[in-house]
Design an enzyme around this catalytic site. Structure first.
Site, PDB file in Angstrom:
ATOM      1  N   SER A  19      54.111  26.298  17.897  1.00 44.02           N
ATOM      2  CA  SER A  19      54.107  26.062  19.339  1.00 44.02           C
ATOM      3  C   SER A  19      55.471  26.318  19.976  1.00 44.02           C
ATOM      4  O   SER A  19      56.509  25.919  19.442  1.00 44.02           O
ATOM      5  CB  SER A  19      53.671  24.626  19.633  1.00 44.02           C
ATOM      6  OG  SER A  19      53.695  24.385  21.023  1.00 44.02           O
ATOM      7  N   LYS A  70      40.848  19.178  21.210  1.00 42.57           N
ATOM      8  CA  LYS A  70      40.660  19.026  22.656  1.00 42.57           C
ATOM      9  C   LYS A  70      39.361  18.327  23.054  1.00 42.57           C
ATOM     10  O   LYS A  70      39.300  17.701  24.116  1.00 42.57           O
ATOM     11  CB  LYS A  70      40.740  20.396  23.341  1.00 42.57           C
ATOM     12  CG  LYS A  70      42.114  21.027  23.275  1.00 42.57           C
ATOM     13  CD  LYS A  70      42.153  22.337  24.036  1.00 42.57           C
ATOM     14  CE  LYS A  70      43.531  22.975  23.953  1.00 42.57           C
ATOM     15  NZ  LYS A  70      43.628  24.203  24.769  1.00 42.57           N
ATOM     16  N   ASP A 106      44.026  23.598  31.267  1.00 43.98           N
ATOM     17  CA  ASP A 106      43.643  24.938  30.800  1.00 43.98           C
ATOM     18  C   ASP A 106      42.880  25.696  31.882  1.00 43.98           C
ATOM     19  O   ASP A 106      43.042  26.912  32.037  1.00 43.98           O
ATOM     20  CB  ASP A 106      42.766  24.851  29.550  1.00 43.98           C
ATOM     21  CG  ASP A 106      43.561  24.567  28.281  1.00 43.98           C
ATOM     22  OD1 ASP A 106      44.765  24.897  28.253  1.00 43.98           O
ATOM     23  OD2 ASP A 106      42.981  24.035  27.332  1.00 43.98           O
ATOM     24  N   ALA A 131      33.633  28.384  21.172  1.00 44.27           N
ATOM     25  CA  ALA A 131      32.997  27.353  22.001  1.00 44.27           C
ATOM     26  C   ALA A 131      33.741  26.026  21.893  1.00 44.27           C
ATOM     27  O   ALA A 131      33.154  24.966  22.085  1.00 44.27           O
ATOM     28  CB  ALA A 131      31.537  27.181  21.590  1.00 44.27           C
ATOM     29  N   SER A 134      39.312  25.042  24.561  1.00 39.30           N
ATOM     30  CA  SER A 134      39.792  26.057  25.503  1.00 39.30           C
ATOM     31  C   SER A 134      38.635  26.834  26.104  1.00 39.30           C
ATOM     32  O   SER A 134      38.641  27.164  27.296  1.00 39.30           O
ATOM     33  CB  SER A 134      40.759  27.015  24.808  1.00 39.30           C
ATOM     34  OG  SER A 134      41.920  26.348  24.390  1.00 39.30           O
ATOM     35  N   ALA A 225      43.625  34.209  24.043  1.00 40.53           N
ATOM     36  CA  ALA A 225      44.292  32.948  24.378  1.00 40.53           C
ATOM     37  C   ALA A 225      45.439  32.642  23.425  1.00 40.53           C
ATOM     38  O   ALA A 225      46.301  31.814  23.730  1.00 40.53           O
ATOM     39  CB  ALA A 225      43.287  31.802  24.379  1.00 40.53           C
ATOM     40  N   TYR A 227      48.991  33.164  21.772  1.00 41.80           N
ATOM     41  CA  TYR A 227      50.251  33.749  22.236  1.00 41.80           C
ATOM     42  C   TYR A 227      51.249  33.961  21.101  1.00 41.80           C
ATOM     43  O   TYR A 227      52.273  34.618  21.287  1.00 41.80           O
ATOM     44  CB  TYR A 227      50.878  32.869  23.323  1.00 41.80           C
ATOM     45  CG  TYR A 227      51.266  31.494  22.833  1.00 41.80           C
ATOM     46  CD1 TYR A 227      52.502  31.272  22.240  1.00 41.80           C
ATOM     47  CD2 TYR A 227      50.388  30.432  22.955  1.00 41.80           C
ATOM     48  CE1 TYR A 227      52.849  30.023  21.768  1.00 41.80           C
ATOM     49  CE2 TYR A 227      50.729  29.171  22.489  1.00 41.80           C
ATOM     50  CZ  TYR A 227      51.957  28.973  21.901  1.00 41.80           C
ATOM     51  OH  TYR A 227      52.296  27.736  21.427  1.00 41.80           O
TER      52      TYR A 227
END
Length: 286
Positions: A19, A70, A106, A131, A134, A225, A227
């Site tokens: 991250s 999430k 998001d 699914a 995000s 999505a 990075y």
């Protein structure tokens, strides 16, 4: 001499060592003269409940939540912001005097990415891979703005469930399918934008892609999505075919800026955060 921070923040996920959020959030705190510290917290799914509960005694002021927590994290927080409740996923938590409140930035981060790249969803057909958390936010953004959506996931039931939630609000603008080569081929033939919301292409899965290169073509826009790495195998393959490619860094910084504003009630220094995120990503890839 280092001072003790006035407040602690962090990002929880697994894996999370990749991250760049600590770099950009700590740069934002410094720019705004806030004596805060942002850390990474690696937590396996079986440890999630205990880590979230520890926010109270440790007085952790806020967390970002990333893969794979999430959706599951909702079980362990006290209240949800209306947008997070609608999306069904949380990526930002605030500790308000021991009460944990969940938000989702998001959605806004993806909308900003679309705006910056001049993509009007109502004019496009989207193929969304995954699914998870995000994907919930991104699918809602696409459908809210009038796009047609096909969700593809390895677990067909999850794809259909997510599409069904969108259809309840947007009258048949979404469908869900099992992610296999036959469905990919049929869906991509009818789509002009692909969005990857799976972890395929990062961490231990770097160098992999869910889409065979033969299914890619020059008139596609391919959004990943992910990075880190900044150019996944999917984006490399798409670029070779002449497609437009967009990685997840801009979305990350926008959603991070929104989290910063929720935590601090101050305007986020977006350019500072983007510059620091780019520098951290460059350093990670050396």
């Amino acid at each position: 001499m280092q001072t003790i921070p006035d407040a602690l923040f962090g990002i929880i996920g697994y894996p999370v060592s990749h991250s760049v959020s600590p770099a950009m959030q700590n740069a934002a705190f410094k720019h705004c003269k806030l004596n805060y510290l942002y850390l990474t917290i690696a937590a396996k799914p079986e440890d999630l409940q205990n880590v979230i509960a520890s926010m109270r005694p440790l007085n952790i002021r806020g967390l970002n939540v990333t893969i794979p927590h999430k959706i599951e994290v909702i079980k362990y927080i006290d209240t949800l912001d209306p947008a997070a409740k609608k999306i069904g996923a949380v990526n930002t938590i605030v500790n308000e005097n021991g009460q944990l409140k969940g938000y989702n930035t998001d959605f806004g981060g993806f909308v900003r990415l679309l705006e910056h790249n001049r993509i009007a969803p109502a004019k496009h057909r989207f193929a969304l891979l995954g699914a998870g958390g995000s994907a919930h936010a991104i699918s809602l953004a696409i459908c809210t703005l009038g796009g047609h959506l096909t969700v593809l996931a390895r677990q067909e039931e999850k794809a259909k469930d997510l599409a069904a939630k969108m259809c309840l609000r947007f009258k048949g603008k979404a469908q869900g399918l099992e992610l296999n080569e036959a469905n990919l081929e049929e869906t991509l033939a009818e789509s002009d934008i692909i969005v990857n919301c799976t972890p395929i292409g990062m961490g231990n899965l770097a160098g992999q892609s869910l889409i065979p290169p033969r299914l890619l073509r020059p008139d596609l826009t391919v959004i990943d999505a992910i990075y880190n790495p900044c150019k996944t195998r999917l984006l490399e393959d798409a670029e070779k075919k002449g497609a437009k490619i967009i990685n997840g860094l801009e979305m990350l910084v926008w959603q991070g800026a929104m989290s910063f504003e929720i935590w601090t009630s101050q305007k986020a220094p977006f350019r500072v955060m983007m510059k620091e995120a780019e520098m951290a990503l460059d350093e990670n890839e050396k």
